[in-house]
Enzyme design. Sequence first.
Site, PDB file in Angstrom:
ATOM      1  N   TYR A 159      43.060  43.349  39.776  1.00 16.70           N
ATOM      2  CA  TYR A 159      42.841  43.823  38.406  1.00 16.70           C
ATOM      3  C   TYR A 159      43.769  44.982  38.067  1.00 16.70           C
ATOM      4  O   TYR A 159      44.436  44.976  37.028  1.00 16.70           O
ATOM      5  CB  TYR A 159      41.381  44.247  38.237  1.00 16.70           C
ATOM      6  CG  TYR A 159      41.032  44.671  36.832  1.00 16.70           C
ATOM      7  CD1 TYR A 159      40.811  43.722  35.836  1.00 16.70           C
ATOM      8  CD2 TYR A 159      40.910  46.019  36.491  1.00 16.70           C
ATOM      9  CE1 TYR A 159      40.485  44.099  34.542  1.00 16.70           C
ATOM     10  CE2 TYR A 159      40.589  46.408  35.201  1.00 16.70           C
ATOM     11  CZ  TYR A 159      40.378  45.448  34.233  1.00 16.70           C
ATOM     12  OH  TYR A 159      40.068  45.835  32.949  1.00 16.70           O
ATOM     13  N   LYS A 163      46.834  44.966  35.250  1.00 19.36           N
ATOM     14  CA  LYS A 163      46.864  45.840  34.081  1.00 19.36           C
ATOM     15  C   LYS A 163      48.097  46.750  34.088  1.00 19.36           C
ATOM     16  O   LYS A 163      48.670  47.036  33.033  1.00 19.36           O
ATOM     17  CB  LYS A 163      45.577  46.665  33.995  1.00 19.36           C
ATOM     18  CG  LYS A 163      44.342  45.825  33.716  1.00 19.36           C
ATOM     19  CD  LYS A 163      44.482  45.000  32.430  1.00 19.36           C
ATOM     20  CE  LYS A 163      43.214  44.241  32.094  1.00 19.36           C
ATOM     21  NZ  LYS A 163      43.339  43.448  30.842  1.00 19.36           N
TER      22      LYS A 163
END
Length: 261
Positions: A159, A163
């Site tokens: 994650y 990002k």
Amino acid sequence: MLALDLKGKRALVTGANSGIGEATALMLADAGADVVVNYVDEAEAAEAVAAAIRAKGRRSFAIHANISDAGQVSSMVARMKQDWGGIDVLVNNAGIDGHAALGWEADVEAWRKVIDVNLLGTFFCSRAALGQMVAQRAGVIVNMSSVHERIPWGGFSAYTASKAAVSMLTKTLAQEAAPYGVRVLALAPGAVKTPINRNVWSDPAGLADLKRKIPMGRLAEPDEIARMVAVLASDFASYATGTTLFVDGGMTDFADFAHGG
């Protein structure tokens, strides 16, 4: 006086059947935009969001597309071209955080899925939209990033990596598209009270721990994120591109240091 007016704009919001995506789709409609509601599951919820937008007097339809599939994305954006003549605003909201696992214990396919959705999905949608926006020499893309493009998060390396990559993708696409009148930005929320993290904010201990990480001492409501998306998509932000706006209650402001080092 300049007004936040998106009347006549044709918008696509991915993952718009719940949470931040739903709030954003409704907010863009309130500002005057017609909005396509993308979803990958929970079709009934997506149709309800589209119906609520139409009740506001705007055009809307729900469309199923897995954003990690380039072909499905191309078909979705082509549908907008066919039905509405093009796209003016893209909000790359859809994303997943995956299952918690230390980096050396992570399942490779689970790790890859997060990258496929969060990074490749954002790229596929942006690529398809930019093909039209560059030709019409106008358009705005808002990529939903996270405070975790900056803050490490143990157990969620896929994650955080996705990002951080979205941040640089945003900057690069903005650099490429600026000469054609197209803006590309990212918005990074902190902790937001949505169904996806209900297990945290519905638990008193978990909520208290989270609040300690936020100088403002509370979670955001989805509408607070959606309002900023609408601002970035509007002429209020006409000279802004290639950057990430953090809307996080100060989470990236090192809350632990508020009372000294």
